[in-house]
Motif scaffolding. Structure first.
Motif, PDB file in Angstrom:
ATOM      1  N   SER A 136       0.887  -1.501   0.141  1.00  0.00           N
ATOM      2  CA  SER A 136      -0.085  -0.240  -0.279  1.00  0.00           C
ATOM      3  C   SER A 136       0.906   1.275   0.423  1.00  0.00           C
ATOM      4  O   SER A 136       1.709   1.099   0.977  1.00  0.00           O
ATOM      5  N   PRO A 137       0.469   1.927  -0.804  1.00  0.00           N
ATOM      6  CA  PRO A 137       0.747   3.620  -0.147  1.00  0.00           C
ATOM      7  C   PRO A 137       0.915   3.858   0.985  1.00  0.00           C
ATOM      8  O   PRO A 137       0.004   3.259   1.779  1.00  0.00           O
ATOM      9  N   ILE A 138       1.932   4.881   1.562  1.00  0.00           N
ATOM     10  CA  ILE A 138       1.505   5.082   3.164  1.00  0.00           C
ATOM     11  C   ILE A 138       0.758   5.772   3.302  1.00  0.00           C
ATOM     12  O   ILE A 138       0.299   5.948   4.178  1.00  0.00           O
ATOM     13  N   GLU A 139       0.171   6.552   2.500  1.00  0.00           N
ATOM     14  CA  GLU A 139      -0.226   7.955   2.819  1.00  0.00           C
ATOM     15  C   GLU A 139      -1.393   7.785   2.370  1.00  0.00           C
ATOM     16  O   GLU A 139      -3.597   8.875   3.359  1.00  0.00           O
ATOM     17  N   THR A 140      -1.867   6.170   1.929  1.00  0.00           N
ATOM     18  CA  THR A 140      -3.719   6.061   2.117  1.00  0.00           C
ATOM     19  C   THR A 140      -3.407   4.700   3.088  1.00  0.00           C
ATOM     20  O   THR A 140      -5.076   3.635   2.943  1.00  0.00           O
ATOM     21  N   LEU A 141      -2.656   4.288   3.707  1.00  0.00           N
ATOM     22  CA  LEU A 141      -2.958   2.738   4.699  1.00  0.00           C
ATOM     23  C   LEU A 141      -4.269   3.179   5.325  1.00  0.00           C
ATOM     24  O   LEU A 141      -3.933   3.869   6.694  1.00  0.00           O
TER      25      LEU A 141
ATOM     26  N   LEU B  13       3.606  17.652  12.720  1.00  0.00           N
ATOM     27  CA  LEU B  13       3.896  17.297  13.288  1.00  0.00           C
ATOM     28  C   LEU B  13       1.703  17.389  13.944  1.00  0.00           C
ATOM     29  O   LEU B  13       1.304  16.352  14.577  1.00  0.00           O
ATOM     30  N   ALA B  14       2.174  18.649  14.134  1.00  0.00           N
ATOM     31  CA  ALA B  14       0.830  18.839  14.928  1.00  0.00           C
ATOM     32  C   ALA B  14      -0.465  19.285  14.315  1.00  0.00           C
ATOM     33  O   ALA B  14      -1.515  18.355  14.998  1.00  0.00           O
ATOM     34  N   GLN B  15      -0.395  19.554  12.904  1.00  0.00           N
ATOM     35  CA  GLN B  15      -1.077  18.884  12.425  1.00  0.00           C
ATOM     36  C   GLN B  15      -2.440  18.008  12.543  1.00  0.00           C
ATOM     37  O   GLN B  15      -3.151  17.348  11.798  1.00  0.00           O
ATOM     38  N   ALA B  16      -0.871  17.369  12.345  1.00  0.00           N
ATOM     39  CA  ALA B  16      -1.050  15.354  12.246  1.00  0.00           C
ATOM     40  C   ALA B  16      -1.689  14.945  14.179  1.00  0.00           C
ATOM     41  O   ALA B  16      -1.990  13.918  14.304  1.00  0.00           O
ATOM     42  N   GLY B  17      -1.863  15.448  14.927  1.00  0.00           N
ATOM     43  CA  GLY B  17      -2.129  15.365  16.371  1.00  0.00           C
ATOM     44  C   GLY B  17      -0.980  14.843  16.871  1.00  0.00           C
ATOM     45  O   GLY B  17      -1.337  13.631  18.094  1.00  0.00           O
ATOM     46  N   LEU B  18       0.187  14.942  16.203  1.00  0.00           N
ATOM     47  CA  LEU B  18       1.632  14.568  16.831  1.00  0.00           C
ATOM     48  C   LEU B  18       2.265  15.708  17.515  1.00  0.00           C
ATOM     49  O   LEU B  18       2.436  16.418  16.936  1.00  0.00           O
ATOM     50  N   THR B  19       2.563  15.368  18.895  1.00  0.00           N
ATOM     51  CA  THR B  19       4.222  16.368  19.084  1.00  0.00           C
ATOM     52  C   THR B  19       5.772  15.122  19.563  1.00  0.00           C
ATOM     53  O   THR B  19       5.844  14.282  20.037  1.00  0.00           O
ATOM     54  N   VAL B  20       6.772  16.080  19.028  1.00  0.00           N
ATOM     55  CA  VAL B  20       7.700  16.157  19.817  1.00  0.00           C
ATOM     56  C   VAL B  20       7.366  15.235  21.132  1.00  0.00           C
ATOM     57  O   VAL B  20       7.485  16.393  22.294  1.00  0.00           O
ATOM     58  N   ASP B  21       8.893  14.416  21.142  1.00  0.00           N
ATOM     59  CA  ASP B  21       9.192  14.135  22.909  1.00  0.00           C
ATOM     60  C   ASP B  21       9.866  14.175  22.785  1.00  0.00           C
ATOM     61  O   ASP B  21      11.047  14.069  24.332  1.00  0.00           O
ATOM     62  N   ALA B  22      11.331  13.691  21.984  1.00  0.00           N
ATOM     63  CA  ALA B  22      12.500  13.792  22.181  1.00  0.00           C
ATOM     64  C   ALA B  22      13.026  14.399  20.979  1.00  0.00           C
ATOM     65  O   ALA B  22      12.762  13.373  19.414  1.00  0.00           O
TER      66      ALA B  22
ATOM     67  N   LEU C 262       1.990  11.297   7.624  1.00  0.00           N
ATOM     68  CA  LEU C 262       1.806  12.301   8.862  1.00  0.00           C
ATOM     69  C   LEU C 262       0.132  11.256   9.700  1.00  0.00           C
ATOM     70  O   LEU C 262       0.270  10.972  11.393  1.00  0.00           O
ATOM     71  N   ASP C 263      -1.318  11.673   8.560  1.00  0.00           N
ATOM     72  CA  ASP C 263      -2.533  11.116   9.161  1.00  0.00           C
ATOM     73  C   ASP C 263      -1.499   9.435   9.255  1.00  0.00           C
ATOM     74  O   ASP C 263      -2.490   9.235  11.098  1.00  0.00           O
ATOM     75  N   THR C 264      -0.843   8.896   8.297  1.00  0.00           N
ATOM     76  CA  THR C 264      -1.060   7.279   8.757  1.00  0.00           C
ATOM     77  C   THR C 264       0.025   6.673   9.666  1.00  0.00           C
ATOM     78  O   THR C 264      -1.157   6.323  10.861  1.00  0.00           O
ATOM     79  N   CYS C 265       0.186   7.558  10.226  1.00  0.00           N
ATOM     80  CA  CYS C 265       1.153   7.642  11.344  1.00  0.00           C
ATOM     81  C   CYS C 265       0.449   7.558  12.941  1.00  0.00           C
ATOM     82  O   CYS C 265      -0.164   6.903  14.127  1.00  0.00           O
ATOM     83  N   ARG C 266      -0.448   8.562  12.982  1.00  0.00           N
ATOM     84  CA  ARG C 266      -0.839   8.415  13.536  1.00  0.00           C
ATOM     85  C   ARG C 266      -2.412   8.375  14.337  1.00  0.00           C
ATOM     86  O   ARG C 266      -2.694   7.474  14.948  1.00  0.00           O
ATOM     87  N   ARG C 267      -2.772   7.801  12.956  1.00  0.00           N
ATOM     88  CA  ARG C 267      -4.102   7.057  12.577  1.00  0.00           C
ATOM     89  C   ARG C 267      -3.658   5.609  13.156  1.00  0.00           C
ATOM     90  O   ARG C 267      -4.637   4.877  13.772  1.00  0.00           O
ATOM     91  N   HIS C 268      -2.706   5.391  13.327  1.00  0.00           N
ATOM     92  CA  HIS C 268      -2.344   3.878  13.385  1.00  0.00           C
ATOM     93  C   HIS C 268      -1.462   3.768  14.788  1.00  0.00           C
ATOM     94  O   HIS C 268      -0.836   2.167  15.439  1.00  0.00           O
ATOM     95  N   VAL C 269      -0.809   4.391  15.200  1.00  0.00           N
ATOM     96  CA  VAL C 269       0.224   4.394  16.517  1.00  0.00           C
ATOM     97  C   VAL C 269      -1.206   4.732  17.677  1.00  0.00           C
ATOM     98  O   VAL C 269      -1.991   4.926  17.730  1.00  0.00           O
ATOM     99  N   ALA C 270      -0.387   3.489  19.041  1.00  0.00           N
ATOM    100  CA  ALA C 270      -1.372   3.503  20.173  1.00  0.00           C
ATOM    101  C   ALA C 270      -1.332   4.867  20.905  1.00  0.00           C
ATOM    102  O   ALA C 270      -0.351   5.769  20.855  1.00  0.00           O
TER     103      ALA C 270
END
Length: 230
Positions: free
Chosen positions: A91-96, A205-214, A124-132
């Motif tokens: 699959s393409p990443i952006e449509t997973l 990252l923030a637009q996708a609902g992610l924030t830098v931890d480190a 990045l949306d795919t990352c957010r959608r699939h992370v616990a």
């Protein structure tokens, strides 16, 4: 097999070339380097990892040997044919869209610098959608000055990699040309890239609902991000 290229992406050399211009046979020869160690040091032992853009499995195999469970995703069927040791998804990443979430989502290979903003945000949306909710996302970004002082040459395994040029082709977008020589084989790749300052990266990252931890490495190319929960 004829593979349709993404606009602005191309590649030449022996063997199949993927939609983003990567040469399958080249990536079979490239070493993983210290990347598996960076990943293993940043996530819990035995974590379930979703690897986005796994290619031929250069990092997949070292991660499996370290005891992680890996689901490997790539848009190239020719790449995935080389990954036989674990579950794969074509699959393409952006449509997973998988109906599950993972302890770790991995987006390496500077994929966050996709030339098209909508592709980058889709990834990045795919990352957010699939992370616990209690998981993390590991992202590899370009280092400071990556597009400066070209051409630049470095050793890769038994060969050489050259970033030959990086030319502006639109607002904020550059066309990068790279060459690889290993033994008697020669490959080229041309791809689009959107450089991001640290602030621009964190805003995406923030637009996708992610924030830098480190920032995990001294050059700040490896980043651990956490999902923003409400």
């Amino acid at each position: 097999m004829t593979t349709r290229r993404r606009d602005g992406y191309d590649g030449t050399g022996p063997g199949p070339i993927t939609p983003d211009g990567c040469a399958v046979e080249l990536y079979e020869r490239l070493p993983a380097g210290d990347t598996p160690d960076v990943i293993a040091g940043a996530v819990p032992a035995g974590a379930r990892i979703l690897e986005l853009g796994c290619g031929v499995g250069r990092m997949t195999r070292p991660l499996l040997r370290r005891g992680f469970t890996v689901t490997a995703v790539d848009e190239s069927a020719e790449m995935l044919e080389r990954v036989r040791e674990t579950r794969t998804v074509h699959s393409p990443i952006e449509t997973l869209h998988l109906d599950e979430r993972f302890d770790v989502v991995l987006l390496a290979s500077f994929l966050v610098h996709a030339g098209r903003v909508e592709v980058r945000q889709g990834m990045l949306d795919t990352c957010r959608r699939h992370v616990a909710d209690e998981g993390c996302v590991l992202i590899q970004r370009e280092g400071e000055g990556w597009h400066d002082n070209l051409p630049r040459e470095s050793s890769v395994g038994d060969g050489l990699a050259r970033i030959v040029s990086s030319e502006p082709v639109g607002p904020g977008v550059r066309s990068v040309h790279a060459e690889y020589v290993i033994a008697d084989a020669h490959w080229t790749q041309t791809f689009l890239c959107r450089p991001l300052s640290r602030q621009e990266f964190e805003d995406a990252l923030a637009q996708a609902g992610l924030t830098v931890d480190a920032y995990l490495t001294d050059d700040q190319t490896w980043v651990r991000a956490l999902p923003v929960t409400r």
